[in-house]
Design an enzyme around this catalytic site. Structure first.
Site, PDB file in Angstrom:
ATOM      1  N   MET A  58     -10.777  20.231  30.717  1.00  0.00           N
ATOM      2  CA  MET A  58     -10.368  18.758  30.251  1.00  0.00           C
ATOM      3  C   MET A  58      -9.155  18.362  31.027  1.00  0.00           C
ATOM      4  O   MET A  58      -8.899  17.263  31.614  1.00  0.00           O
ATOM      5  CB  MET A  58     -10.288  18.517  28.880  1.00  0.00           C
ATOM      6  CG  MET A  58     -11.375  18.807  28.115  1.00  0.00           C
ATOM      7  SD  MET A  58     -12.944  18.005  28.910  1.00  0.00           S
ATOM      8  CE  MET A  58     -12.552  16.233  28.605  1.00  0.00           C
ATOM      9  N   GLU A  59      -8.183  19.402  31.097  1.00  0.00           N
ATOM     10  CA  GLU A  59      -6.812  18.949  31.773  1.00  0.00           C
ATOM     11  C   GLU A  59      -7.431  18.690  33.411  1.00  0.00           C
ATOM     12  O   GLU A  59      -6.754  17.680  33.970  1.00  0.00           O
ATOM     13  CB  GLU A  59      -6.063  20.403  31.976  1.00  0.00           C
ATOM     14  CG  GLU A  59      -5.279  20.206  30.336  1.00  0.00           C
ATOM     15  CD  GLU A  59      -6.484  20.751  29.275  1.00  0.00           C
ATOM     16  OE1 GLU A  59      -5.945  20.727  28.225  1.00  0.00           O
ATOM     17  OE2 GLU A  59      -7.449  21.399  29.655  1.00  0.00           O
ATOM     18  N   LEU A 103      -9.305  15.382  20.378  1.00  0.00           N
ATOM     19  CA  LEU A 103      -9.808  17.034  19.785  1.00  0.00           C
ATOM     20  C   LEU A 103      -9.524  17.789  20.923  1.00  0.00           C
ATOM     21  O   LEU A 103      -9.982  19.004  20.785  1.00  0.00           O
ATOM     22  CB  LEU A 103     -11.329  16.471  19.612  1.00  0.00           C
ATOM     23  CG  LEU A 103     -11.762  15.770  18.426  1.00  0.00           C
ATOM     24  CD1 LEU A 103     -13.274  15.819  18.159  1.00  0.00           C
ATOM     25  CD2 LEU A 103     -10.725  15.912  17.153  1.00  0.00           C
ATOM     26  N   CYS A 104      -8.879  17.556  21.979  1.00  0.00           N
ATOM     27  CA  CYS A 104      -8.469  18.425  23.150  1.00  0.00           C
ATOM     28  C   CYS A 104      -7.287  19.181  22.718  1.00  0.00           C
ATOM     29  O   CYS A 104      -6.139  18.665  22.221  1.00  0.00           O
ATOM     30  CB  CYS A 104      -8.151  17.684  24.404  1.00  0.00           C
ATOM     31  SG  CYS A 104      -7.707  18.512  25.804  1.00  0.00           S
ATOM     32  N   HIS A 105      -7.238  20.651  22.792  1.00  0.00           N
ATOM     33  CA  HIS A 105      -6.129  21.404  22.580  1.00  0.00           C
ATOM     34  C   HIS A 105      -5.090  21.221  23.549  1.00  0.00           C
ATOM     35  O   HIS A 105      -5.203  21.212  24.745  1.00  0.00           O
ATOM     36  CB  HIS A 105      -6.725  22.809  22.303  1.00  0.00           C
ATOM     37  CG  HIS A 105      -7.622  23.205  21.449  1.00  0.00           C
ATOM     38  ND1 HIS A 105      -8.903  23.069  21.448  1.00  0.00           N
ATOM     39  CD2 HIS A 105      -7.264  23.834  20.129  1.00  0.00           C
ATOM     40  CE1 HIS A 105      -9.454  23.191  20.347  1.00  0.00           C
ATOM     41  NE2 HIS A 105      -8.505  23.990  19.631  1.00  0.00           N
ATOM     42  N   ASP A 108      -5.622   1.386  41.230  1.00  0.00           N
ATOM     43  CA  ASP A 108      -4.563   0.398  41.063  1.00  0.00           C
ATOM     44  C   ASP A 108      -3.913   0.213  42.323  1.00  0.00           C
ATOM     45  O   ASP A 108      -3.611  -1.102  42.576  1.00  0.00           O
ATOM     46  CB  ASP A 108      -3.688   1.024  39.935  1.00  0.00           C
ATOM     47  CG  ASP A 108      -2.373   0.057  39.630  1.00  0.00           C
ATOM     48  OD1 ASP A 108      -2.809  -1.102  39.288  1.00  0.00           O
ATOM     49  OD2 ASP A 108      -1.515   0.377  39.734  1.00  0.00           O
TER      50      ASP A 108
END
Length: 335
Positions: free
Chosen positions: A109-110, A71-73, A124
């Site tokens: 969000m980015e 749902l992230c644009h 990792d």
């Protein structure tokens, strides 16, 4: 079943939001421990230089945010910076991701995706030498832009972080005397309650202004022109007038401002129309006007409560600096 799931989720509709400059910075840490920490810092891990690879992964993670979160644009990112710094006292690597864009929605969000990608990459590359790793403290540091301007996480940030990222609060009104005048024949007669005036007054107080006058006047040239002369003489610095900017026969707020013989500030009036048009094309029908009367800036804004509030949101980043310029301050953009 699928119909119910479709109804439960949706991307936010941002079409009526205004495009603004957006910026966000997120932060997090990898706690590496006594074995992995020196190898990371000295760039001697078996898989290679984890710090360089983490910064590359963070860049890629920020750009992939909309692909990772349904749902992230998707946004055209104009800036992505990823920073990694050792924290010896905690044997940790602290990671920041800064993102910026001009968009209708934010880039939080980015920034968070970039931090997560960088930290997972550190994990990792470090796990072959130390499996007891810990990722902690991932959060948004601050965000800028949009309707709410600057938001700072309540956990705060360090001085070095403030110096690096320089979050930019708007240049506030610092107690400047303000007035709000609503122009409406019917509201002045008590036929309906004024809603625009209280919204503008609350917005000015939120910016640090002191609202010393809040009144409702009938439409027409002279009631408004006379009141504006008196307010300027009383030392009011900023007056927001709501209503009277349309095409109706009694919409005479611009004529009232023009009758004062004051300095026109056409750039601000043009900015109001251009940026309001991102909310509605009807903004091009507005005759919004801005003048400087002695030491007071006067704005003729639309009468709709929603439109008036949107105009104040548009003006908020520049009002304090505009008043400083009226007082003879510099023309630079720093708050």
């Amino acid at each position: 079943m699928s119909g119910q799931m479709n109804a439960a989720f949706h991307m936010a509709d941002v079409r009526d939001k205004r495009i603004t400059r957006r910026r966000a910075v997120a932060v997090g840490e990898l706690h590496a421990g006594p074995v992995a920490y020196p190898l990371i810092v000295e760039r001697r891990l078996p898989k290679g230089d984890a710090l360089v690879m983490a910064e590359i992964a963070g860049l890629q993670g920020a750009k992939m945010a909309s692909a990772l979160m349904p749902l992230c644009h998707p946004l055209p990112l104009e800036l992505v910076h990823v920073y990694c710094a050792p924290v010896p006292e905690r044997q940790a690597i602290r990671v920041w991701c800064e993102c910026a864009s001009e968009a209708r929605t934010g880039v939080e969000m980015e920034a968070l995706a970039g931090v997560n990608a960088a930290l997972l990459t550190l994990y990792d590359l470090s796990k072959p030498v130390e499996p007891a790793l810990r990722i902690e403290g991932i959060r948004l540091l601050f965000k800028e832009g949009g309707k709410k301007g600057l938001w700072l996480h309540p956990d705060g940030m360090g001085e070095a972080e403030r110096e690096r990222f320089k979050p930019r609060p708007p240049h506030g009104l610092h107690g400047a005397a303000c007035a709000v005048l609503t122009l409406s024949d019917r509201a002045s007669q008590g036929i309906y309650a004024d809603e625009s005036g209280p919204k503008l007054a609350a917005g000015l107080r939120a910016l640090g202004g002191e609202v010393v006058v809040s009144d409702v006047l009938p439409d027409g040239i002279e009631p408004l022109a006379g009141r504006l002369r008196a307010l300027a003489a009383d030392g009011v610095r900023l007056c927001l007038c709501s209503g009277g900017t349309g095409l109706g026969p009694r919409d005479l707020a611009p004529e009232a401002l023009q009758s004062l013989g004051a300095r026109r500030v056409d750039g601000l009036a043009q900015m109001l129309r251009a940026l309001s048009a991102q909310h509605t094309p009807m903004a091009w029908l507005s005759r919004a006007e801005v003048v400087q009367l002695d030491g007071m800036l006067v704005f003729a804004l639309p009468g709709s409560p929603r439109a008036a509030a949107q105009c104040l949101d548009i003006l908020a980043p520049v009002l304090g600096h505009a008043l400083a310029m009226v007082d003879g301050g510099g023309h630079g953009g720093a708050a």
